[in-house]
Design an enzyme around this catalytic site. Structure first.
Site, PDB file in Angstrom:
ATOM      1  N   GLN A   1       0.776  -1.244   0.000  1.00 58.45           N
ATOM      2  CA  GLN A   1       0.000   0.000   0.000  1.00 58.45           C
ATOM      3  C   GLN A   1       0.808   1.296   0.000  1.00 58.45           C
ATOM      4  OE1 GLN A   1      -3.368   2.348   2.659  1.00 58.45           O
ATOM      5  NE2 GLN A   1      -3.033   0.224   3.115  1.00 58.45           N
TER       6      GLN A   1
ATOM      7  N   ARG B   1       7.259  -9.318 -10.123  1.00 59.90           N
ATOM      8  CA  ARG B   1       7.878 -10.627 -10.321  1.00 59.90           C
ATOM      9  C   ARG B   1       7.027 -11.466 -11.286  1.00 59.90           C
ATOM     10  NH1 ARG B   1       9.718 -13.618  -4.988  1.00 59.90           N
ATOM     11  NH2 ARG B   1       8.418 -11.949  -4.212  1.00 59.90           N
TER      12      ARG B   1
ATOM     13  N   LYS C   1      16.322 -11.048 -10.240  1.00 61.91           N
ATOM     14  CA  LYS C   1      17.386 -11.901  -9.692  1.00 61.91           C
ATOM     15  C   LYS C   1      18.018 -12.730 -10.812  1.00 61.91           C
ATOM     16  CE  LYS C   1      16.029 -11.896  -4.909  1.00 61.91           C
ATOM     17  NZ  LYS C   1      15.222 -12.510  -3.873  1.00 61.91           N
TER      18      LYS C   1
ATOM     19  N   ASN D   1       9.516   0.089  -1.864  1.00 61.17           N
ATOM     20  CA  ASN D   1       9.238  -0.112  -0.435  1.00 61.17           C
ATOM     21  C   ASN D   1       9.426  -1.573  -0.066  1.00 61.17           C
ATOM     22  OD1 ASN D   1       6.701  -0.642  -1.832  1.00 61.17           O
ATOM     23  ND2 ASN D   1       5.744  -0.791   0.176  1.00 61.17           N
TER      24      ASN D   1
ATOM     25  N   ARG E   1      20.512  -6.547  -1.831  1.00 67.76           N
ATOM     26  CA  ARG E   1      20.681  -7.975  -2.137  1.00 67.76           C
ATOM     27  C   ARG E   1      20.455  -8.247  -3.620  1.00 67.76           C
ATOM     28  NH1 ARG E   1      18.222  -8.227   2.928  1.00 67.76           N
ATOM     29  NH2 ARG E   1      16.107  -8.530   2.149  1.00 67.76           N
TER      30      ARG E   1
ATOM     31  N   LYS F   1      10.665  -5.375   9.291  1.00 68.57           N
ATOM     32  CA  LYS F   1       9.574  -5.271   8.317  1.00 68.57           C
ATOM     33  C   LYS F   1       8.401  -4.617   9.040  1.00 68.57           C
ATOM     34  CE  LYS F   1      10.702  -9.099   5.303  1.00 68.57           C
ATOM     35  NZ  LYS F   1      10.214 -10.223   4.514  1.00 68.57           N
ATOM     36  N   VAL F   2       7.677  -3.794   8.344  1.00 64.07           N
ATOM     37  CA  VAL F   2       6.613  -3.043   9.013  1.00 64.07           C
ATOM     38  C   VAL F   2       5.367  -2.948   8.138  1.00 64.07           C
ATOM     39  CG1 VAL F   2       5.980  -0.699   9.766  1.00 64.07           C
ATOM     40  CG2 VAL F   2       8.158  -1.680  10.481  1.00 64.07           C
ATOM     41  N   TYR F   3       4.211  -3.145   8.762  1.00 59.79           N
ATOM     42  CA  TYR F   3       2.916  -2.911   8.112  1.00 59.79           C
ATOM     43  C   TYR F   3       2.203  -1.769   8.832  1.00 59.79           C
ATOM     44  CZ  TYR F   3       3.274  -7.193   5.324  1.00 59.79           C
ATOM     45  OH  TYR F   3       3.676  -8.147   4.429  1.00 59.79           O
ATOM     46  N   GLU F   4       1.112  -1.321   8.202  1.00 63.28           N
ATOM     47  CA  GLU F   4       0.315  -0.184   8.677  1.00 63.28           C
ATOM     48  C   GLU F   4       0.205  -0.063  10.215  1.00 63.28           C
ATOM     49  OE1 GLU F   4      -1.607   2.357   7.042  1.00 63.28           O
ATOM     50  OE2 GLU F   4      -1.879   2.983   9.106  1.00 63.28           O
TER      51      GLU F   4
ATOM     52  N   ASP G   1       0.553   3.700   6.024  1.00 60.01           N
ATOM     53  CA  ASP G   1       0.826   3.339   4.629  1.00 60.01           C
ATOM     54  C   ASP G   1       0.549   4.508   3.682  1.00 60.01           C
ATOM     55  OD1 ASP G   1       1.699   0.796   5.057  1.00 60.01           O
ATOM     56  OD2 ASP G   1      -0.226  -0.163   4.733  1.00 60.01           O
TER      57      ASP G   1
ATOM     58  N   GLY H   1      -7.658  20.368  18.866  1.00 61.70           N
ATOM     59  CA  GLY H   1      -7.252  21.768  18.825  1.00 61.70           C
ATOM     60  C   GLY H   1      -7.694  22.511  20.069  1.00 61.70           C
ATOM     61  N   GLY H   2      -7.741  23.825  19.971  1.00 63.43           N
ATOM     62  CA  GLY H   2      -8.087  24.634  21.138  1.00 63.43           C
ATOM     63  C   GLY H   2      -9.588  24.752  21.383  1.00 63.43           C
TER      64      GLY H   2
HETATM   65  N1  COA Z   1      12.170 -10.147  -9.177  1.00 61.90           N
HETATM   66  C1  COA Z   1      12.821 -10.933  -8.308  1.00 61.90           C
HETATM   67  N2  COA Z   1      12.707 -10.791  -6.955  1.00 61.90           N
HETATM   68  C2  COA Z   1      11.878  -9.822  -6.505  1.00 61.90           C
HETATM   69  C3  COA Z   1      11.167  -8.976  -7.367  1.00 61.90           C
HETATM   70  C4  COA Z   1      11.321  -9.180  -8.772  1.00 61.90           C
HETATM   71  N3  COA Z   1      10.687  -8.414  -9.647  1.00 61.90           N
HETATM   72  N4  COA Z   1      10.428  -8.127  -6.622  1.00 61.90           N
HETATM   73  C5  COA Z   1      10.670  -8.437  -5.338  1.00 61.90           C
HETATM   74  N5  COA Z   1      11.545  -9.443  -5.257  1.00 61.90           N
HETATM   75  C6  COA Z   1      12.096 -10.061  -4.050  1.00 61.90           C
HETATM   76  C7  COA Z   1      12.886  -9.088  -3.223  1.00 61.90           C
HETATM   77  O1  COA Z   1      14.158  -8.896  -3.777  1.00 61.90           O
HETATM   78  C8  COA Z   1      12.912  -9.806  -1.878  1.00 61.90           C
HETATM   79  O2  COA Z   1      13.895 -10.803  -1.928  1.00 61.90           O
HETATM   80  P1  COA Z   1      15.001 -11.072  -0.774  1.00 61.90           P
HETATM   81  O3  COA Z   1      14.243 -11.173   0.507  1.00 61.90           O
HETATM   82  O4  COA Z   1      15.638 -12.346  -1.183  1.00 61.90           O
HETATM   83  O5  COA Z   1      15.923  -9.923  -0.764  1.00 61.90           O
HETATM   84  C9  COA Z   1      11.565 -10.531  -1.859  1.00 61.90           C
HETATM   85  O6  COA Z   1      11.064 -10.441  -3.197  1.00 61.90           O
HETATM   86  C10 COA Z   1      10.496 -10.054  -0.920  1.00 61.90           C
HETATM   87  O7  COA Z   1      10.499  -8.664  -0.710  1.00 61.90           O
HETATM   88  P2  COA Z   1      10.010  -8.054   0.700  1.00 61.90           P
HETATM   89  O8  COA Z   1       9.942  -6.599   0.566  1.00 61.90           O
HETATM   90  O9  COA Z   1      10.883  -8.620   1.789  1.00 61.90           O
HETATM   91  O10 COA Z   1       8.525  -8.640   0.825  1.00 61.90           O
HETATM   92  P3  COA Z   1       7.785  -9.245   2.118  1.00 61.90           P
HETATM   93  O11 COA Z   1       6.443  -9.675   1.610  1.00 61.90           O
HETATM   94  O12 COA Z   1       8.575 -10.243   2.834  1.00 61.90           O
HETATM   95  O13 COA Z   1       7.594  -7.971   3.105  1.00 61.90           O
HETATM   96  C11 COA Z   1       6.818  -5.777   3.709  1.00 61.90           C
HETATM   97  C12 COA Z   1       6.593  -7.039   2.858  1.00 61.90           C
HETATM   98  C13 COA Z   1       5.797  -4.768   3.311  1.00 61.90           C
HETATM   99  C14 COA Z   1       6.655  -6.141   5.199  1.00 61.90           C
HETATM  100  C15 COA Z   1       8.251  -5.259   3.464  1.00 61.90           C
HETATM  101  O14 COA Z   1       8.436  -5.083   2.089  1.00 61.90           O
HETATM  102  C16 COA Z   1       8.555  -3.958   4.176  1.00 61.90           C
HETATM  103  O15 COA Z   1       8.762  -3.920   5.387  1.00 61.90           O
HETATM  104  N6  COA Z   1       8.598  -2.846   3.429  1.00 61.90           N
HETATM  105  C17 COA Z   1       8.966  -1.552   3.934  1.00 61.90           C
HETATM  106  C18 COA Z   1       7.879  -0.930   4.739  1.00 61.90           C
HETATM  107  C19 COA Z   1       6.574  -0.821   4.011  1.00 61.90           C
HETATM  108  O16 COA Z   1       6.467  -0.242   2.963  1.00 61.90           O
HETATM  109  N7  COA Z   1       5.545  -1.369   4.654  1.00 61.90           N
HETATM  110  C20 COA Z   1       4.190  -1.116   4.279  1.00 61.90           C
HETATM  111  C21 COA Z   1       3.683  -1.925   3.219  1.00 61.90           C
HETATM  112  S1  COA Z   1       2.093  -1.308   2.851  1.00 61.90           S
END
Ligand code: COA
Length: 415
Positions: A16, A37, A74, A95, A103, A135-138, A167, A246-247
């Protein structure tokens, strides 16, 4: 002509926060190339699915005005394609979890080397510090950014809000950073790195609560209901229920029909400047001269009495009747509008804030259009792309690959 026409966005965002940002850039006219991907795509495509086989509303409502390119970053060939994209694009937005881009082999230093004009913009959960690798969500961001500790009622647990301030809020912050960096690049000729941590974004939106934290050190927060109720304050800004931030004291009050309609409520603000009008409207003209009620200072310890009297009046009217009565008298009120009411509101449809979009897999659906209106850069909301819908088009038009090369890449699993 749109404001950002000619700007190419290499969009590595998902879920998001990032997609909110790149959708805005698309609405402002940028060419947003969403990299996904192969065979998988943005995880939200298949989250909360409501129409079997179709992209979810979660995805479609956050990815308008983008083109989808599938690319395995990759894969060696995928990396070559990515490098060429970095050369021709203006902004890379991502994000991923912390470190994912490194990586992949594309840390900021490498990106800068490939294209010194590149602006690289990231959302992360936290900025540098003890939690930077998380890692962080909303809701994590709402909790870590001060929103949850200050939302809810004093005697209840912390609450997260329905508004996605972690988000979508951070996506907005990032978008502002990007357009500012584009503006600076006009003069410096250089790109730059932008980081918008979600914790920081939420704290920015909770600014008034940090204000109250410092005021608390000098005495009780007199506009909070607990002051009037004689409940002592602790060390930190407390949850203030529906007290105004507010006030001007305010409350959510029942309206006619509240017994069966969960949204038959109005927000009512006792703005000092219109106190005499309020006294007339609610049938308490004697309060205009009464020293216990005549001044804002005198009313502070009696806010419960004040709002109980106002509620006796609001309960006799619908939330819309209250709007009609109070607004001409400059008394600020806010009807509690349900999502159903907002979806059906004609004025929001007319301004393009609520839009109906046609999608080949799911048919018609409703979405929120661009909430920022620009007189010289109109917005047309275009449906979200199917996974890889524009792969060939982008590889051919943007990077100059021919059909045979593209077929080879596909066979190798690079796109
Ligand atoms: N081709 C190949 N690999 C790809 C790719 C592509 N087109 N797009 C993504 N990937 C890979 C990434 O390189 C990563 O691989 P790695 O872990 O081996 O380095 C993997 O996919 C997963 O990415 P990641 O961001 O870790 O996804 P996740 O589902 O595990 O985590 C979040 C999701 C949102 C928790 C995390 O991305 C995050 O904390 N983001 C930052 C904060 C944020 O925006 N949070 C709010 C989301 S609304």
């Amino acid at each position: 002509m749109k404001a950002l026409e000619g700007i190419k966005i290499l969009d590595f965002t998902h879920v998001q926060s990032g997609p909110t940002c790149t959708q805005l850039l698309g609405w402002f006219g940028a060419d947003v190339i969403k990299v996904e991907r192969p065979g998988v795509g943005d995880a939200t495509r298949k989250q909360l699915v409501d129409v079997e086989g179709a992209d979810s509303l979660y995805f479609t409502m956050l990815n308008h005005n983008k083109r989808s390119l599938t690319l395995n970053t990759k894969h060696e060939t995928g990396k070559e394609v990515l490098e060429r994209l970095i050369k021709v694009c203006d902004v890379l937005v991502e994000n991923f979890a912390p470190g994912a881009l490194d990586r992949m082999g594309f840390p900021w230093e490498r990106v800068q080397e490939i294209n010194p004009r590149m602006i690289m913009a990231s959302v992360k959960g936290f900025g540098p510090g003890p939690y930077e690798d998380c890692k962080v969500y909303e809701n994590v961001a709402q909790c870590a950014g001060g929103a949850a500790s200050t939302t809810g009622f004093r005697d209840g647990p912390p609450l997260v809000t329905g508004a996605q301030i972690g988000d979508s809020g951070t996506g907005l912050h990032l978008c502002l950073g990007i357009v500012t960096a584009l503006f600076q690049r006009e003069r410096s000729g250089r790109g730059q790195r932008i980081l918008a941590p979600m914790q920081d974004g939420v704290l920015n939106l909770c600014r008034v609560k940090l204000r109250d934290q410092q005021r608390l050190e000098r005495g009780p927060l007199t506009e909070y209901s607990q002051y009037g109720e004689g409940v002592p304050f602790g060390e930190a800004t407390p949850r203030a229920g529906n007290d105004s931030g507010g006030g001007q004291p305010g409350r959510i009050l029942k309206c006619r029909g509240w017994e069966s309609d969960p949204n038959a409520y109005t927000y009512f603000i006792t703005q000092a400047a219109v106190w005499t009008q309020i006294c007339e409207v609610i049938g308490k003209p004697e309060w205009k001269e009464d020293s216990d009620f005549a001044t804002p200072q005198a009313r502070l310890p009696r806010l419960n009495t004040v709002f109980e009297a106002i509620e006796q009046w609001t309960m006799t009217k619908t939330k819309f009747e209250i709007m009609d009565i109070c607004n001409p008298l400059n008394i600020p009120v806010g009807p509690i509008l349900s999502m159903k009411e907002l979806a059906e509101e004609p004025s929001l449809r007319e301004t393009g804030t609520v839009v109906e979009v046609d999608h080949p897999e799911r048919g018609q659906y409703l979405t929120v259009g661009c909430p920022i209106k620009m007189s010289d850069s109109p917005v047309d909301v275009v449906r979200s792309p199917l996974l890889g819908e524009h792969t060939d088009e982008i590889l051919c038009e943007v990077l100059g690959y021919d059909e045979q090369q593209i077929a080879g890449m596909r066979e190798a699993g690079a796109v």
